[in-house]
Write a protein that holds these residues in place. Structure first.
Motif, short mmCIF file in Angstrom:
data_model
loop_
_atom_site.label_atom_id
_atom_site.label_comp_id
_atom_site.label_asym_id
_atom_site.label_seq_id
_atom_site.Cartn_x
_atom_site.Cartn_y
_atom_site.Cartn_z
N ASN A 248 0.88 -1.11 0.02
CA ASN A 248 -0.01 0.17 -0.12
C ASN A 248 0.83 1.38 -0.22
OD1 ASN A 248 -2.42 -1.29 0.28
ND2 ASN A 248 -2.12 -1.93 2.27
N PHE A 249 1.93 1.25 -0.75
CA PHE A 249 2.79 2.39 -0.78
C PHE A 249 2.46 3.45 -1.68
CE2 PHE A 249 6.86 4.33 -2.61
CZ PHE A 249 7.16 4.82 -1.42
N SER A 250 1.67 3.01 -2.88
CA SER A 250 1.35 4.06 -3.69
C SER A 250 -0.34 3.92 -3.94
CB SER A 250 2.03 3.86 -5.06
OG SER A 250 1.67 4.74 -6.10
N LYS A 251 -0.75 5.34 -4.20
CA LYS A 251 -1.97 5.40 -4.47
C LYS A 251 -2.40 5.41 -5.84
CE LYS A 251 -3.40 7.39 0.19
NZ LYS A 251 -4.10 6.17 0.37
N SER A 252 -1.40 5.50 -6.66
CA SER A 252 -1.73 5.50 -8.27
C SER A 252 -2.04 4.07 -8.65
CB SER A 252 -0.14 5.92 -8.80
OG SER A 252 0.59 4.98 -8.76
N GLY A 253 -2.51 4.32 -9.86
CA GLY A 253 -3.00 2.95 -10.37
C GLY A 253 -1.70 2.12 -10.95
N LEU A 254 -1.82 0.71 -10.96
CA LEU A 254 -0.99 -0.17 -11.54
C LEU A 254 -0.49 0.37 -12.76
CD1 LEU A 254 -2.27 -3.68 -10.15
CD2 LEU A 254 -0.61 -2.21 -9.22
#
Length: 372
Positions: free
Chosen positions: A315-321
């Motif tokens: 859960n490090f990034s809230k951006s899309g894959l």
């Protein structure tokens, strides 16, 4: 959308990390939904950041260079798995540094190895063979000649077996010159910058005036202080004629976001002109280097010249894959999130702050977009 937290975060950066100033732009579905400047652009703190500043973006140049390589690949002018020496013969026989002296490499360096930072080079811009070529050319150090000189450098490991951030993308600049028959800057202008109306982007200061140049500085986390560097110092510019594919671009926030938006739109301009096949962008963000234990960005891997978001395990990034992009030595940050239609660019002039600032800034951007 609600960007209150993001604005507070940016406005606090001068106090929190002694960052003199910066400029962030966020596009969503092709339209600018957020733009905020903070702080000052000069060492005397007499000029507020206004949005027209000129930045040396250092390694944020790499996204541009690798996009150009993928254009050549998808047009059939270059093979991703081609061996480098077929384009620049000086790289046919390479030697690896060992405790017992240089040993000839078994693997040939390929184009994909250069893109994935897997060729074995270092980032020694002051290497004796480079200094020798610079002196031989009376300081000019033309791009292709300097790249050929890099073939005399010893590798640190067998090509295609590891990851090391290095001069690989500078060498790709030389490949572009050989394949296209043009200077790197001319190829980039003809194929990307001019079609995107990026008329304030180049490898030298050919536009604007001195007052618009953003002063660069270095943040020391241990001492919690920032010191300025000379206005035009660039240790990656290895000659007056050298154009660095890895760290040479000079641009503005308004210009760079046009390039990022083109990638977010799958390779087309706002007018619908295709600059690169979508296949090339897909390969660039999804062809990861699996032998990259030295690349340690949480939930990301290194692909073809870009970081790419491959997992939500931590859960490090809230951006899309498969959001992808890169940054620069003095704080520049770019992000392309195709699935969510988001393109981002952050103009900055301070080194030593990327890991401290970029992840939190990225997540606040996405929180702001999603906020009701």
């Amino acid at each position: 959308m609600n960007f209150t937290k993001l604005t507070q975060f940016l406005d606090n950066l001068p106090e929190r990390y002694f960052i003199p100033g910066g400029d962030l732009i966020v596009n969503k579905d092709g339209k600018t939904v957020y733009r905020h400047q903070f702080g000052y652009s000069d060492r005397e703190k007499s000029r507020r950041v206004q949005g027209n500043e000129i930045y040396r973006i250092y390694s944020a140049s790499k996204v541009m260079t690798c996009t150009a390589i993928m254009k050549l690949v998808t047009e059939g002018r270059l093979g991703l798995y081609d061996e480098l020496y077929k384009y620049i013969p000086e790289f046919e026989e390479m030697y690896i540094r060992t405790d017992n002296g240089p040993v000839m490499a078994e693997n040939k360096i390929r184009i994909i190895d250069l893109m994935q930072m897997a060729a074995g080079f270092t980032y020694d811009c002051g290497h004796p063979v480079l200094n020798e070529y610079r002196s031989k050319t009376q300081g000019r150090g033309d791009t292709l000649g300097m790249v050929k000189a890099m073939s005399k450098m010893l590798l640190e490991f067998e090509p295609a077996t590891a990851f090391r951030y290095s001069l690989c993308h500078d060498i790709l600049g030389g490949v572009i010159e050989v394949v296209s028959g043009q200077k790197l800057s001319d190829f980039m202008k003809e194929n990307f910058f001019n079609p995107l109306n990026m008329y304030e982007t180049d490898y030298k200061y050919t536009f604007g005036n001195e007052e618009r140049i953003f002063w660069r500085s270095c943040y020391n986390a241990e001492k919690h202080e920032t010191n300025y560097v000379d206005a035009d110092a660039n240790w990656f510019e290895m000659g007056t004629e050298y154009e660095s594919g890895g760290a040479g671009v000079i641009t503005t926030v308004d210009d760079y976001i046009k390039f990022a938006q083109m990638l977010c739109d799958g390779g087309v301009t706002p007018e619908g002109k295709r600059l690169i096949a979508f296949e090339g962008i897909e390969l660039m963000r999804k062809t990861v280097n699996e032998k990259q234990s030295a690349f340690t960005m949480t939930d990301y891997k290194y692909a073809l010249g870009v970081r790419t978001h491959v997992s939500n395990e931590n859960n490090f990034s809230k951006s899309g894959l498969y959001e992808f992009g890169w940054d620069g030595a003095h704080g520049a940050y770019t992000e392309i999130d195709i699935e969510n239609g988001i393109a981002v660019y952050f103009g900055c002039g301070t080194s030593g702050i990327n890991a401290l600032v970029h992840p939190e800034m990225r997540n606040l951007i996405h929180e702001g977009i999603e906020a009701q």
